[in-house]
Design a protein around this motif. Structure first.
Motif, PDB file in Angstrom:
ATOM      1  N   MET A 109     -63.902  14.962   0.239  1.00 13.09           N
ATOM      2  CA  MET A 109     -64.604  14.440  -0.927  1.00 13.09           C
ATOM      3  C   MET A 109     -63.962  15.021  -2.178  1.00 13.09           C
ATOM      4  O   MET A 109     -63.677  16.222  -2.233  1.00 13.09           O
ATOM      5  CB  MET A 109     -66.062  14.873  -0.824  1.00 13.09           C
ATOM      6  CG  MET A 109     -66.900  14.409  -1.971  1.00 13.09           C
ATOM      7  SD  MET A 109     -68.537  15.063  -1.785  1.00 13.09           S
ATOM      8  CE  MET A 109     -69.228  13.906  -0.659  1.00 13.09           C
ATOM      9  N   VAL A 110     -63.720  14.164  -3.156  1.00 12.20           N
ATOM     10  CA  VAL A 110     -63.142  14.626  -4.420  1.00 12.20           C
ATOM     11  C   VAL A 110     -64.251  15.343  -5.190  1.00 12.20           C
ATOM     12  O   VAL A 110     -65.288  14.755  -5.478  1.00 12.20           O
ATOM     13  CB  VAL A 110     -62.596  13.447  -5.242  1.00 12.20           C
ATOM     14  CG1 VAL A 110     -62.036  13.917  -6.575  1.00 12.20           C
ATOM     15  CG2 VAL A 110     -61.529  12.700  -4.463  1.00 12.20           C
ATOM     16  N   VAL A 111     -64.058  16.637  -5.469  1.00 14.95           N
ATOM     17  CA  VAL A 111     -65.080  17.365  -6.229  1.00 14.95           C
ATOM     18  C   VAL A 111     -64.615  17.666  -7.649  1.00 14.95           C
ATOM     19  O   VAL A 111     -65.428  17.975  -8.513  1.00 14.95           O
ATOM     20  CB  VAL A 111     -65.517  18.672  -5.526  1.00 14.95           C
ATOM     21  CG1 VAL A 111     -66.328  18.379  -4.297  1.00 14.95           C
ATOM     22  CG2 VAL A 111     -64.347  19.565  -5.202  1.00 14.95           C
ATOM     23  N   VAL A 126     -56.270  17.209  -8.445  1.00 17.79           N
ATOM     24  CA  VAL A 126     -57.536  16.824  -7.812  1.00 17.79           C
ATOM     25  C   VAL A 126     -57.889  17.892  -6.784  1.00 17.79           C
ATOM     26  O   VAL A 126     -56.998  18.446  -6.145  1.00 17.79           O
ATOM     27  CB  VAL A 126     -57.372  15.430  -7.125  1.00 17.79           C
ATOM     28  CG1 VAL A 126     -58.443  15.176  -6.101  1.00 17.79           C
ATOM     29  CG2 VAL A 126     -57.401  14.326  -8.167  1.00 17.79           C
ATOM     30  N   ARG A 127     -59.182  18.194  -6.670  1.00 23.75           N
ATOM     31  CA  ARG A 127     -59.596  19.134  -5.619  1.00 23.75           C
ATOM     32  C   ARG A 127     -60.336  18.348  -4.537  1.00 23.75           C
ATOM     33  O   ARG A 127     -61.296  17.649  -4.815  1.00 23.75           O
ATOM     34  CB  ARG A 127     -60.503  20.222  -6.181  1.00 23.75           C
ATOM     35  CG  ARG A 127     -60.952  21.200  -5.096  1.00 23.75           C
ATOM     36  CD  ARG A 127     -61.813  22.316  -5.655  1.00 23.75           C
ATOM     37  NE  ARG A 127     -61.002  23.306  -6.331  1.00 23.75           N
ATOM     38  CZ  ARG A 127     -61.496  24.458  -6.790  1.00 23.75           C
ATOM     39  NH1 ARG A 127     -62.783  24.735  -6.656  1.00 23.75           N
ATOM     40  NH2 ARG A 127     -60.713  25.334  -7.390  1.00 23.75           N
ATOM     41  N   LEU A 128     -59.843  18.482  -3.303  1.00 22.37           N
ATOM     42  CA  LEU A 128     -60.447  17.793  -2.157  1.00 22.37           C
ATOM     43  C   LEU A 128     -61.228  18.819  -1.343  1.00 22.37           C
ATOM     44  O   LEU A 128     -60.687  19.855  -0.968  1.00 22.37           O
ATOM     45  CB  LEU A 128     -59.335  17.164  -1.302  1.00 22.37           C
ATOM     46  CG  LEU A 128     -59.746  16.102  -0.293  1.00 22.37           C
ATOM     47  CD1 LEU A 128     -60.245  14.861  -1.004  1.00 22.37           C
ATOM     48  CD2 LEU A 128     -58.580  15.728   0.602  1.00 22.37           C
ATOM     49  N   HIS A 164     -64.322  24.400   2.807  1.00 19.40           N
ATOM     50  CA  HIS A 164     -62.898  24.594   2.523  1.00 19.40           C
ATOM     51  C   HIS A 164     -62.437  23.510   1.555  1.00 19.40           C
ATOM     52  O   HIS A 164     -62.971  22.404   1.560  1.00 19.40           O
ATOM     53  CB  HIS A 164     -62.082  24.484   3.807  1.00 19.40           C
ATOM     54  CG  HIS A 164     -62.150  25.721   4.650  1.00 19.40           C
ATOM     55  ND1 HIS A 164     -61.080  26.190   5.370  1.00 19.40           N
ATOM     56  CD2 HIS A 164     -63.161  26.597   4.883  1.00 19.40           C
ATOM     57  CE1 HIS A 164     -61.435  27.305   6.010  1.00 19.40           C
ATOM     58  NE2 HIS A 164     -62.700  27.555   5.734  1.00 19.40           N
ATOM     59  N   TYR A 165     -61.437  23.842   0.746  1.00 19.80           N
ATOM     60  CA  TYR A 165     -60.906  22.830  -0.179  1.00 19.80           C
ATOM     61  C   TYR A 165     -59.407  23.035  -0.331  1.00 19.80           C
ATOM     62  O   TYR A 165     -58.850  24.067   0.040  1.00 19.80           O
ATOM     63  CB  TYR A 165     -61.611  22.909  -1.543  1.00 19.80           C
ATOM     64  CG  TYR A 165     -61.371  24.192  -2.307  1.00 19.80           C
ATOM     65  CD1 TYR A 165     -60.235  24.344  -3.087  1.00 19.80           C
ATOM     66  CD2 TYR A 165     -62.268  25.257  -2.232  1.00 19.80           C
ATOM     67  CE1 TYR A 165     -59.991  25.513  -3.780  1.00 19.80           C
ATOM     68  CE2 TYR A 165     -62.034  26.436  -2.919  1.00 19.80           C
ATOM     69  CZ  TYR A 165     -60.896  26.559  -3.692  1.00 19.80           C
ATOM     70  OH  TYR A 165     -60.648  27.726  -4.370  1.00 19.80           O
ATOM     71  N   ILE A 166     -58.753  22.011  -0.857  1.00 20.37           N
ATOM     72  CA  ILE A 166     -57.313  22.116  -1.130  1.00 20.37           C
ATOM     73  C   ILE A 166     -57.037  21.418  -2.457  1.00 20.37           C
ATOM     74  O   ILE A 166     -57.652  20.398  -2.773  1.00 20.37           O
ATOM     75  CB  ILE A 166     -56.472  21.516   0.032  1.00 20.37           C
ATOM     76  CG1 ILE A 166     -54.983  21.875  -0.140  1.00 20.37           C
ATOM     77  CG2 ILE A 166     -56.635  20.003   0.144  1.00 20.37           C
ATOM     78  CD1 ILE A 166     -54.151  21.681   1.103  1.00 20.37           C
ATOM     79  N   GLU A 167     -56.127  22.009  -3.243  1.00 19.34           N
ATOM     80  CA  GLU A 167     -55.725  21.379  -4.513  1.00 19.34           C
ATOM     81  C   GLU A 167     -54.664  20.327  -4.198  1.00 19.34           C
ATOM     82  O   GLU A 167     -53.760  20.566  -3.393  1.00 19.34           O
ATOM     83  CB  GLU A 167     -55.131  22.428  -5.469  1.00 19.34           C
ATOM     84  CG  GLU A 167     -56.079  23.548  -5.857  1.00 19.34           C
ATOM     85  CD  GLU A 167     -57.208  23.121  -6.788  1.00 19.34           C
ATOM     86  OE1 GLU A 167     -57.175  21.969  -7.267  1.00 19.34           O
ATOM     87  OE2 GLU A 167     -58.129  23.920  -7.002  1.00 19.34           O
TER      88      GLU A 167
END
Length: 710
Positions: A142-144, A205-207, A221-224
């Motif tokens: 999800m794009v945060v 974008v941060r996913l 967890h997230y990834i740039e």
């Protein structure tokens, strides 16, 4: 021989070899693009390239499944050597485009990109680690956050001030190295030449992991992700996307103690370089969709669901399967089920929309299992989020503008934006600060969330159903006060809930004994006693399946039942009493439609309409009774019950008649006597109304015992 010369000649040789392999690859890929036919016999990719000029596009999307069926060995290569393969693909497209539209190909040559769609190699965000560096992966999330769009220097030209020679510096990752001196005359003074440089659009974008995929008690967890070229502005915060891209690494810097300059460390950060974006579950008006929901329903599941829906007692079974560990509260459980399913948001021809999502508020004494029902709803809903109001801010609930460490302003999504097209459960609703709670007004009626901050003005989708729980102001619910005096919530927000239920904890011998037995049974045998009539996995799948049903059609019988009820409620006691508004009428339609969808019907029948009236009637019996008259009066939810409005009107009429046209002073005792004569006021009532009218600024005391109109 100069060692620098030998190393540079080695580099040239390597580049030459690399160029040869890319050229050979590009020839193979060109034959794929030229000769691949779809089922209808059309040249799928050749036609796409042919249309690039007409649509002013610089990229084409290649379906991975098509490519894999044509050249399986090359399809494997695209995962392990994506840079080489994508360069060759870009060259192949450029080569074909040069033949068809030469001028256009020369104009966009540097921007031509091939995007890989329907990519089969997928990983979860938790599985991205050092093993997948420089590999092509598909990641759903999800794009945060998304940043503003900025130009990125892909190739910067530097002009020598001495001999006018131009030197170039190429982009490596996200870093650019400026040439130290002119290659022609060794002059160190170089200045940037914007005309000869090449820039492309860039966005960060941060996913983040999808909320429903998050293991209990874990941080998401997230990834740039860096997005370049025509992919920018393709996704907004709150969008659920499948992102195909290459995993890269960036070196971290550390600022040592007393050291102002940054030192490179041996630690690296993972980053993803976006190649293609597809939307999960679809997005309005977008063709690049990939329908993947959290709950996948197989044909066997579908068969079981359709068999279940044909059973005569299915409705009771569904209600009893909701939070089976909580005893009783059948009406509330039924309402929450209808809220999860909801109705369909209608788009009218004039561009306006009719809200399809149902909002429910539970107000009750502590220990009445409100939070348990909220958590269960968030768990089984096809898309659900649970949050607590204590400590929640407007930014956390809706959206915020934050500054990234790189200094770029980014838009960050909050709970209701992340829960778009799903359900958001907000516990401790009354504990949210008043200024933060006001942000939900727009979300609950317009279903959007607007942000204007730090130069970013945006409106995000927030098409969510809101299920809230609140505690009474003084610990326990006071039956001698109306709901607005019991709950610390503003009236405009209260009217946006379709259903408001009051849960009271009253001692009843038989009921208490059953609750005690139920709780003790759970402690004795956890498995057996907390099982619903329908298995929880099948229950979740049933709800997900029911949500996919298009809007059932309203039958004439259902319309008549709802209309008659509405007209009757507008005419209670026919004493010019208005208790329901068109907002409640729309709520009745939503509830009836949701019940028909829950039973997998394509028509809203009379029984669905009657059940929606029953739920609203139950709400009125608990939350909609005016404690002063004991009558059902929806005015209590709007701040002032009808009895109070009519008494106030009478009070002012008598005051005006005594005062007369000359606006004489009104003597207190005479006034009280007249009020008592109406039989609607007692002595104490009259005195309290005088005090209230003075506080509201309607009358004032000119001299002791004498009043005048303000």
């Amino acid at each position: 021989m100069d060692p620098t010369n030998s190393s540079s000649s080695n580099n040239v040789q390597e580049q030459g070899r690399e160029q040869q392999t890319i050229s050979a690859l590009s020839n193979e890929l060109e034959s794929f693009l030229r000769s691949f036919k779809d089922r209808d016999g059309n040249y799928k990719y050749f036609d796409k390239i042919n249309n690039m000029m007409a649509t002013s596009s610089t990229s084409i999307t290649v379906d991975y499944i098509d490519f894999d069926s044509f050249a399986p060995s090359l399809a494997k290569d695209i995962t392990h050597n994506p840079d080489e393969m994508l360069s060759a693909f870009n060259e192949a497209v450029t080569s074909i485009l040069l033949e068809i539209h030469t001028d256009y190909a020369h104009a966009v040559r540097e921007h031509i990109r091939v995007r890989i769609g329907n990519y089969a190699v997928q990983k979860g965000l938790r599985d991205i680690n050092a093993d997948v560096i420089n590999k092509l992966l598909g990641v759903s999330g999800m794009v945060v956050r998304s940043s503003e769009v900025k130009p990125l220097g892909k190739r910067i030209a530097y002009r020598c001030l001495n001999c006018n020679q131009i030197s170039f510096s190429q982009l490596k990752g996200l870093a650019l190295k400026k040439p130290l001196r002119c290659l022609n005359c060794s002059e160190k003074e170089l200045e940037m030449d914007v005309e000869s440089s090449l820039f492309i659009d860039f966005q960060l974008v941060r996913l983040q992991e999808l909320p429903e995929d998050l293991p209990a008690g874990q941080l998401p967890h997230y990834i740039e992700v860096t997005i370049l070229g025509d992919l920018v502005d393709q996704c907004r915060p709150g969008d659920r996307i499948m992102l195909t891209g290459i995993i890269r690494i960036d070196q971290d810097y550390s600022f040592g103690s007393g050291n102002a300059t940054a030192q490179k460390t041996s630690l690296f950060r993972l980053r993803m370089e976006g190649n293609n974006i597809e939307y999960l579950g679809g997005r309005a008006g977008d063709k690049k969709t990939r329908s993947i929901e959290r709950i996948s329903i197989s044909t066997e599941d579908e068969r079981q669901i359709l068999m279940l829906s044909k059973k005569p007692d299915i409705y009771d079974k569904l209600v009893s399967s909701f939070a089976p560990h909580v005893y009783g509260h059948e009406v509330i459980k039924e309402s929450i089920l209808l809220l999860i399913i909801g109705s369909i948001t209608k788009k009218l021809d004039d561009g306006s929309t009719r809200r399809g999502d149902i909002n429910v508020l539970l107000v009750g004494d502590p220990g009445t299992a409100k939070s348990e029902m909220l958590k269960f709803a968030a768990k089984i809903a096809p898309r659900g989020l649970y949050t607590s109001g204590r400590g929640s801010t407007a930014a956390g609930l809706t959206a915020a503008v934050v500054r990234d460490k790189s200094g770029i302003m980014m838009l960050e999504a909050g709970a209701v934006v992340l829960g778009d097209q799903g359900l958001v459960c907000i516990d401790e609703f009354d504990k949210i600060k008043a200024e933060d709670r006001s942000a939900l007004h727009e979300v609950m009626e317009q279903q959007t969330c607007s942000v204007a901050k730090g130069g970013i003005v945006a409106t995000l989708n927030a098409r969510t159903s809101i299920l809230s729980a609140a505690n009474p102001m003084y610990g326990k619910y006071d039956p001698y006060k109306n709901i607005t005096e019991n709950v610390n919530l503003p009236i405009p927000l209260l009217t946006r809930f379709d259903l408001v239920y009051v849960i009271r904890d009253l001692p009843e011998k038989e009921k208490d004994s059953k609750i005690a037995s139920h709780i003790l049974e759970i402690h004795k045998d956890v498995q057996k006693s907390s099982q619903g009539a329908i298995n929880i996995d099948l229950f979740s799948k049933y709800l997900a399946f029911a949500k996919q049903i298009v809007e059932p059609e309203l039958t004439l019988e259902a319309i008549n039942i709802i209309r008659d009820y509405y007209m009757k409620m507008r005419n209670v006691d026919s004493d010019s009493m208005i208790t329901v508004t068109p907002r409640q009428l729309e709520g009745l339609v939503r509830l009836a439609t949701a019940r028909a969808r829950l039973l997998l019907k394509d028509r809203v029948e009379s029984e669905d309409a009657e059940r929606s009236l029953f739920l609203v009637q139950r709400m009125l019996e608990t939350a909609g009774v005016d404690v002063n008259t004991g009558k059902v009066d929806l005015g209590v939810l709007h701040g002032k019950p009808f009895s109070e409005i009519s008494k106030l009107k009478l009070f002012m009429e008598i005051f005006s008649s005594i005062s007369g046209e000359e606006k004489n002073d009104v003597e207190e005792n005479v006034f009280i006597g007249e009020l008592i004569k109406t039989a609607k006021f007692t002595d104490s009532d009259a005195r309290s109304y005088i005090k209230k009218a003075m506080n509201d600024g309607q009358i004032y005391e000119r001299k002791p015992g004498f009043y005048s109109k303000a």
